[in-house]
Design an enzyme around this catalytic site. Structure first.
Site, PDB file in Angstrom:
ATOM      1  N   GLU A  40     -22.717  37.761-101.835  1.00  0.00           N
ATOM      2  CA  GLU A  40     -21.702  36.973-101.116  1.00  0.00           C
ATOM      3  C   GLU A  40     -22.367  35.950-100.191  1.00  0.00           C
ATOM      4  O   GLU A  40     -22.115  35.927 -98.981  1.00  0.00           O
ATOM      5  CB  GLU A  40     -20.746  37.887-100.333  1.00  0.00           C
ATOM      6  CG  GLU A  40     -19.935  38.792-101.243  1.00  0.00           C
ATOM      7  CD  GLU A  40     -18.759  39.508-100.576  1.00  0.00           C
ATOM      8  OE1 GLU A  40     -18.620  39.441 -99.350  1.00  0.00           O
ATOM      9  OE2 GLU A  40     -17.971  40.133-101.307  1.00  0.00           O
ATOM     10  N   GLU A  72     -17.959  43.483-107.615  1.00  0.00           N
ATOM     11  CA  GLU A  72     -17.210  44.345-106.704  1.00  0.00           C
ATOM     12  C   GLU A  72     -15.735  44.150-107.011  1.00  0.00           C
ATOM     13  O   GLU A  72     -15.249  43.008-107.040  1.00  0.00           O
ATOM     14  CB  GLU A  72     -17.485  43.974-105.233  1.00  0.00           C
ATOM     15  CG  GLU A  72     -18.922  44.228-104.814  1.00  0.00           C
ATOM     16  CD  GLU A  72     -19.196  43.918-103.338  1.00  0.00           C
ATOM     17  OE1 GLU A  72     -18.251  43.924-102.525  1.00  0.00           O
ATOM     18  OE2 GLU A  72     -20.368  43.659-103.011  1.00  0.00           O
TER      19      GLU A  72
HETATM   20  O1  AHR Z   1     -17.625  46.627-100.342  1.00  0.00           O
HETATM   21  C1  AHR Z   1     -17.534  46.278 -98.999  1.00  0.00           C
HETATM   22  C2  AHR Z   1     -17.986  44.841 -98.725  1.00  0.00           C
HETATM   23  O2  AHR Z   1     -17.135  43.968 -99.389  1.00  0.00           O
HETATM   24  C3  AHR Z   1     -19.349  44.471 -99.251  1.00  0.00           C
HETATM   25  O3  AHR Z   1     -20.348  44.802 -98.364  1.00  0.00           O
HETATM   26  C4  AHR Z   1     -19.249  42.994 -99.414  1.00  0.00           C
HETATM   27  O4  AHR Z   1     -20.067  42.510-100.451  1.00  0.00           O
HETATM   28  C5  AHR Z   1     -17.781  42.749 -99.669  1.00  0.00           C
HETATM   29  O5  AHR Z   1     -17.258  41.774 -98.849  1.00  0.00           O
END
Ligand code: AHR
Length: 519
Positions: free
Chosen positions: A207, A325
């Site tokens: 990110e 994610e």
């Molecule tokens: O999964 C929690 C957080 O969500 C992670 O650290 C980040 O990559 C995302 O914003």
């Protein structure tokens, strides 16, 4: 959403069942549930359901690692060399194709040298992203690789771009993969692992549009070019470099990054897409549940659009799209976080349906995806396992765990086309795959108030017999608690297959997987 037919098109397509088909009487009897027609086109292949679609993510966040997966070898909690035994056993059972670590946001503030060598001599560091608590670094690279080996998972390491250096990433790769002869390889051997770790997947930041440095896409492209310049193959392990992709379907990030790259393409491009929730996990209203479920259509659209942006670039076709994610991110009660750790989130029947919607769409988009990692493995967000705090002995399989278990049968199969009636996109979600004379079909009924009578026509395959497993609770807020850990588990469910027709009752809020033996 998958291709859908109007009722008129459906009937005209020949998919409708012939009046001459002889069916068991119970199938022809009036049903109180809503009839839902589905077509499975077994000879229209989409792509392989890579086991990596069922990948995982474990971050130094809350009680995911410390107190969750890792309790330490001296803990009274039953463990295997420090890894929570019950968690290892459950995870081995569901199968973990790939595991990403150490973050997340944490990755861009992690310095791998903090986590090697004698544990007592490792520095204590503040986790600045998640709660500001102090970590003793007792879980580092060797412990992570040890966990992957126990689980049979392919390791995926996320490098630090935000606060790290190209040198640090390059050295981590050499430390892990150089078989012998260099100072870093000898250091690894001295730390207990003469055999190289052979880590293939390397993330170049996380990110970087946000917690990974708040970069503009063209700036990140420069960083990507600089960091990847020093990456090498050691001992025959060629690194598969994964660049930080967009937040959701942010085309501006993807184009900005690709325009700035100008050569030096990554092997993977990792988008993140969470499905936010307006309520506390166990107090969802039907309306907010519907809002959350509607986000999966957006995820599917994002996968299609991001894939097509990458394909628009010369060599962009070689870049694999990763959903790094994903999962439901609800409004987490403060008291749960205080008790069990940051982002500790209960998983309900609603969450299982959400998992099914996601896993179904990965099958339908199998030709566009390379890997998808649920966030996260234990105790954080849409986790597969929950433990009751860092000291707690309990380890519960969540409803999400059971949804993953139901989809396991698709792994390595060839995904095939499915069609649903135009009326169904908000109601019934479907995917199918095939291998070695077996069709595997997954159905998700996301209605809170309507049972479905699924009437499925098989094209290009004739069913001999079938079996089904169903995960269901009529209560969208029901969950597996520490007191009643097996309230919601998959159960055998009746299904009838006769030649080209298959029928099953799909109660409201349910996930089902049907295996059809075909001839
Ligand atoms: O999964 C929690 C957080 O969500 C992670 O650290 C980040 O990559 C995302 O914003």
């Amino acid at each position: 959403m998958g291709y859908s037919l109007s009722r008129r098109q459906f009937l005209a397509s020949g998919a409708a069942l012939s009046a001459a088909t002889i069916l068991p009487t119970w199938l022809t009897a009036a049903s109180s549930s809503k009839r839902q027609r589905v077509d499975v086109i077994a000879d229209v292949e989409i792509g392989t359901v890579r086991p990596e679609f069922h990948g995982h993510f474990a971050e130094h966040l809350g009680s995911c690692v410390y107190g969750g997966l890792w309790v330490g070898p001296k803990s009274p909690i039953p463990n295997i060399n420090g890894y929570r035994k019950q968690a290892v056993e459950y995870l081995r059972e569901v199968g973990v194709p790939v595991l990403r670590w150490p973050g997340g946001c944490f990755a861009d503030d992690y310095h791998w040298r903090d986590g090697i060598g004698p544990i007592s001599q490792r520095p204590k560091r503040v986790n600045i992203h998640w709660g500001g608590y102090v970590e003793d670094n007792s879980f580092g690279t060797h412990e992570f690789i040890g966990l992957c080996r126990l689980l049979g998972a392919e390791p995926y390491l996320a490098g630090n771009v935000g606060s790290g250096t190209p040198d640090e990433l390059r050295n981590w790769i050499e430390y892990c993969n150089m078989p012998s002869g260099s100072t870093l390889a000898e250091e690894r051997a001295k730390n207990g692992s003469p055999e190289p770790f052979r880590v293939r997947y390397w993330g170049v930041g996380n990110e970087n549009w946000g917690c990974g440095g708040w970069m503009r896409p063209e700036v990140y492209a420069d960083h990507y070019r600089r960091f990847s310049t020093y990456v090498r193959e050691f001992g025959g392990t060629r690194p598969f470099m994964i660049a930080s992709g967009p937040n959701g379907n942010d085309a501006r990030w993807t184009r900005g990054f690709m325009d700035g790259l100008d050569g030096g393409m990554p092997e993977g491009f990792a988008m993140h897409y969470y499905e936010g929730g307006a309520d506390e996990p166990t107090k969802f209203t039907v309306d907010h549940m519907k809002e959350q479920f509607a986000r999966y259509a957006k995820v599917e659209e994002a996968i299609q659009q991001q894939r097509s942006i990458l394909d628009g670039y010369r060599n962009g076709r070689r870049i694999n799209l990763i959903l790094d994610e994903w999962g439901v991110w609800d409004r987490i009660p403060e008291e749960d976080e205080k008790k069990y750790g940051a982002l500790w989130q209960q998983s309900t029947m609603r969450s299982a349906v959400a998992a099914g919607l996601g896993l179904n769409l990965f099958n339908r988009q199998a030709d566009k995806l390379y890997m998808c990692n649920i966030a996260q493995m234990v105790n954080v967000l849409q986790s597969l396992l929950l433990t009751d705090g860092p000291e707690g002995k309990n380890c519960v399989r969540t409803t999400t765990y059971h949804a993953f278990a139901l989809f396991k049968a698709h792994r390595s199969n060839m995904a095939v086309k499915t069609l649903t009636e135009a009326s169904s996109p908000d109601g019934l979600s479907v995917s199918a795959s095939k291998r070695n004379g077996e069709l595997v079909l997954s159905f998700v009924n996301q209605h809170a108030d309507t049972d479905l009578d699924v009437d499925c026509a098989l094209h290009g395959a004739t069913g001999k017999d079938a079996s089904a497993m169903l995960l269901h609770s009529p209560d969208l807020n029901a969950y597996n608690s520490f007191d009643v850990p097996d309230r919601i588990v998959p159960k055998p469910h009746p299904v009838v297959v006769e030649g080209a027709r298959m029928r099953l009752e799909l109660p409201r809020l349910s996930v089902a997987t049907v295996k059809v033996r075909t001839s």
